[in-house]
Design a protein around this motif. Structure first.
Motif, PDB file in Angstrom:
ATOM      1  N   ALA A 113      35.301  49.911  38.748  1.00 33.08           N
ATOM      2  CA  ALA A 113      34.894  48.854  37.814  1.00 33.08           C
ATOM      3  C   ALA A 113      35.065  49.305  36.371  1.00 33.08           C
ATOM      4  O   ALA A 113      35.556  48.548  35.514  1.00 33.08           O
ATOM      5  CB  ALA A 113      33.441  48.461  38.088  1.00 33.08           C
ATOM      6  N   ALA A 114      34.677  50.545  36.086  1.00 31.95           N
ATOM      7  CA  ALA A 114      34.830  51.076  34.728  1.00 31.95           C
ATOM      8  C   ALA A 114      36.304  51.195  34.356  1.00 31.95           C
ATOM      9  O   ALA A 114      36.697  50.926  33.214  1.00 31.95           O
ATOM     10  CB  ALA A 114      34.136  52.426  34.607  1.00 31.95           C
ATOM     11  N   GLY A 115      37.118  51.604  35.327  1.00 24.93           N
ATOM     12  CA  GLY A 115      38.551  51.724  35.072  1.00 24.93           C
ATOM     13  C   GLY A 115      39.190  50.390  34.743  1.00 24.93           C
ATOM     14  O   GLY A 115      40.046  50.294  33.844  1.00 24.93           O
ATOM     15  N   ILE A 116      38.801  49.349  35.466  1.00 25.70           N
ATOM     16  CA  ILE A 116      39.332  48.014  35.196  1.00 25.70           C
ATOM     17  C   ILE A 116      38.996  47.580  33.768  1.00 25.70           C
ATOM     18  O   ILE A 116      39.815  46.974  33.070  1.00 25.70           O
ATOM     19  CB  ILE A 116      38.769  47.002  36.217  1.00 25.70           C
ATOM     20  N   ALA A 117      37.802  47.924  33.310  1.00 24.80           N
ATOM     21  CA  ALA A 117      37.352  47.502  31.987  1.00 24.80           C
ATOM     22  C   ALA A 117      37.926  48.360  30.859  1.00 24.80           C
ATOM     23  O   ALA A 117      38.161  47.849  29.760  1.00 24.80           O
ATOM     24  CB  ALA A 117      35.826  47.536  31.932  1.00 24.80           C
ATOM     25  N   LEU A 118      38.179  49.649  31.121  1.00 26.50           N
ATOM     26  CA  LEU A 118      38.473  50.575  30.033  1.00 26.50           C
ATOM     27  C   LEU A 118      39.909  51.063  29.946  1.00 26.50           C
ATOM     28  O   LEU A 118      40.413  51.308  28.842  1.00 26.50           O
ATOM     29  CB  LEU A 118      37.548  51.798  30.145  1.00 26.50           C
ATOM     30  N   ILE A 119      40.579  51.252  31.068  1.00 28.24           N
ATOM     31  CA  ILE A 119      41.920  51.846  31.040  1.00 28.24           C
ATOM     32  C   ILE A 119      42.918  50.856  30.459  1.00 28.24           C
ATOM     33  O   ILE A 119      43.023  49.717  30.934  1.00 28.24           O
ATOM     34  CB  ILE A 119      42.358  52.278  32.455  1.00 28.24           C
ATOM     35  N   PRO A 120      43.651  51.261  29.441  1.00 29.52           N
ATOM     36  CA  PRO A 120      44.594  50.326  28.794  1.00 29.52           C
ATOM     37  C   PRO A 120      45.762  49.978  29.710  1.00 29.52           C
ATOM     38  O   PRO A 120      46.193  50.791  30.525  1.00 29.52           O
ATOM     39  CB  PRO A 120      45.069  51.104  27.566  1.00 29.52           C
ATOM     40  N   ARG A 121      46.269  48.771  29.541  1.00 28.47           N
ATOM     41  CA  ARG A 121      47.445  48.352  30.308  1.00 28.47           C
ATOM     42  C   ARG A 121      48.680  49.083  29.779  1.00 28.47           C
ATOM     43  O   ARG A 121      48.756  49.419  28.600  1.00 28.47           O
ATOM     44  CB  ARG A 121      47.629  46.838  30.213  1.00 28.47           C
ATOM     45  N   ASP A 122      49.650  49.283  30.655  1.00 27.27           N
ATOM     46  CA  ASP A 122      50.874  49.970  30.263  1.00 27.27           C
ATOM     47  C   ASP A 122      52.067  49.273  30.893  1.00 27.27           C
ATOM     48  O   ASP A 122      51.925  48.516  31.852  1.00 27.27           O
ATOM     49  CB  ASP A 122      50.835  51.439  30.680  1.00 27.27           C
ATOM     50  N   LYS A 123      53.230  49.524  30.326  1.00 27.48           N
ATOM     51  CA  LYS A 123      54.453  48.917  30.830  1.00 27.48           C
ATOM     52  C   LYS A 123      55.154  49.872  31.792  1.00 27.48           C
ATOM     53  O   LYS A 123      55.340  51.050  31.463  1.00 27.48           O
ATOM     54  CB  LYS A 123      55.388  48.582  29.672  1.00 27.48           C
TER      55      LYS A 123
END
Length: 491
Positions: free
Chosen positions: A209-219
């Motif tokens: 859950a924390a990862g979904i909220a905090l980890i930035p999206r990347d290409k």
């Protein structure tokens, strides 16, 4: 002991918001401000690494209880360890590349979800085969979370002080998880072994859950491709080789099934070599193995992981099944290893700079060899903790702390920047797969002793003799080149 992937194990496509910030008028990264979100990302990555170490040690403590409830033999119990190790080692290199191609955030979160589900299923099943399958699936998940977590870290934190600081924090968590898992595993197993599987589930879900909220999206990267055939032939060949070695004492080494399994395992591994020489984007560029230093590093990690993991496996069963120690007492007996690794690892870089990798690796193999020999020489039928167990744990902890960092450094020494990730990932894969093979051989020897009427300390004695032999081979492998250079220098 499962350990994290080093900082050059992956190919990095730098697209995160944090790493895009540059100092005005220069191409260098600006000094990075550690915002609450940045700390949160690091906490998620460290939590997953901590969880991995926690899971490995907790399950190790619970092995005798698992065997007693599910009616699993020593041969079957080793698959609970080896299923995870082979799943991780077989797909580690593919995991890092997949993160580049599909996106680090997506791969990391998906693999973490699979880890949580496999943990939940493992805690609920009543069948030994299904339990082993869940361990293999968790190993596969770790093969994707480990390199991807490191890739997220190195692309989120600027190169320089910020990244070095983040890597230092990240590196401590694997060994800390292992140390904590020993104590927690002992406590949980006292209530029931299933808790060692179920406890990681809420922790993994919180991290998810924390990862979904905090980890930035990347290409995702648009360059390169997957080597699926290489991954399948390598993992399949190693699984079949381990299965054959473990099952041979029951069937017989000349049984048609044994011979057929060996032939098929060899065919798969040969197919892997052929594939790597032909595909455009191989899992392993075999030409990297032409250097003697990297070959020695890969063999050294096999000696380190193989002897260490096998001894821990046998100690777990021996202390609980033969000497009837409680899970908590056994966990406390092994705890010094984890503490030494956790507190000693941050200082290994300085020692490598001062003494060089060959001397530290030799010290590691010597310490491991002395630890195994000391245990056998002093244990008797009822080993005394202060005289036998504690000194052994000190020697093994020091040996692992010295060896792991030095071997990783040696494996990447002199390698081109473009292949640093390959070299580092290769030595980690060698460690996991090699450990599985050594454990399989040790288990086959112990099982053969049991079938021939052996048992108790005699059975354990034979296994530790083999383990000490593996460490001695690692010692000689590194000592001979050093002595040769010394003689040439003073000739």
């Amino acid at each position: 002991m499962h350990t994290h992937v080093s900082s050059s194990d992956v190919t990095i496509t730098d697209t995160s918001p944090a790493s895009a910030v540059r100092a005005p008028g220069t191409g260098a990264p600006a000094e990075q401000i550690w915002t609450p979100r940045l700390w949160g990302v690091l906490a998620v990555l460290c939590a997953v690494l901590f969880l991995d170490g926690l899971d490995v040690s907790m399950v190790g403590v619970a092995l005798p209880s698992i065997g007693a409830e599910l009616g699993l033999s020593t041969t079957s119990l080793q698959w609970i360890v080896n299923g995870y190790v082979l799943g991780y080692g077989g797909l580690l290199l593919l995991g890092g590349r997949t993160a580049d191609l599909l996106g680090r955030r997506r791969v990391f979160l998906t693999a973490l979800a699979v880890f949580a589900i496999a943990s939940l299923v493992g805690g609920l099943v009543d069948d030994g085969t299904l339990l082993i399958v869940t361990r293999f699936v968790k190993g596969l998940a770790a093969a994707f979370t480990a390199p991807t977590a490191l890739s997220i870290l190195t692309t989120t934190f600027h190169e320089g002080p910020a990244r070095n600081r983040a890597l230092s924090v990240f590196s401590v968590f694997g060994a800390s998880g292992y140390s904590s898992g020993l104590i927690l595993g002992g406590l949980l197993t006292s209530f029931g072994w299933r808790w060692t599987f179920l406890t990681p589930v809420p922790l993994a879900l919180i991290a998810l859950a924390a990862g979904i909220a905090l980890i930035p999206r990347d290409k995702p990267s648009t360059e390169g491709g997957h080597d699926i055939v290489g991954a399948v032939t390598l993992t399949g060949g190693m699984l079949l080789a381990v299965y054959t070695v473990v099952s041979a004492p029951d069937r017989g080494w000349l049984d048609p099934v044994t011979l057929g399994s060996l032939a098929l395992a060899a065919a798969l591994l040969i197919g892997f070599v052929i594939t790597e020489n032909k595909v455009r984007h191989p899992l392993i560029r075999l030409g990297i193995l032409r250097g003697g230093t990297i070959i020695r590093a890969n063999l050294s990690i096999v000696a380190l992981f193989g002897s260490f993991l096998s001894f821990q496996f046998m100690m777990t069963l021996y202390l609980q099944d033969v000497l009837h120690w409680s899970p908590l007492k056994m966990a406390m007996a092994l705890l010094p290893i984890g503490l030494i690794v956790a507190f000693g690892s941050p200082f290994m870089g300085r020692l490598i700079d001062r003494y060089g990798t060959p001397r530290l690796i030799i010290s590691s193999m010597l310490s491991l060899s002395l630890g195994y020999v000391w245990f056998i020489a002093t244990a008797g039928d009822a080993p005394h903790y202060a005289l036998t167990v504690f000194p052994t744990m000190i020697l093994l902890g020091g040996g692992f702390a010295f060896g792991f960092s030095a071997i990783m450094a040696q494996a990447t020494d002199g390698i081109e920047d473009s292949e640093q990730g390959l070299a580092s990932g290769l030595v980690q894969t060698s460690g996991q797969v090699g450990a599985a093979l050594v454990l399989a051989v040790v288990t086959a020897l112990v099982a053969g002793g049991a079938h021939s009427g052996g048992g108790g300390f005699g059975e354990f004695h034979a296994g530790v003799n083999l383990v000490s032999g593996v460490a001695v081979v690692g010692l000689v492998l590194n000592l001979v080149p050093l002595l040769s250079r010394y003689r040439a220098k003073h000739a």
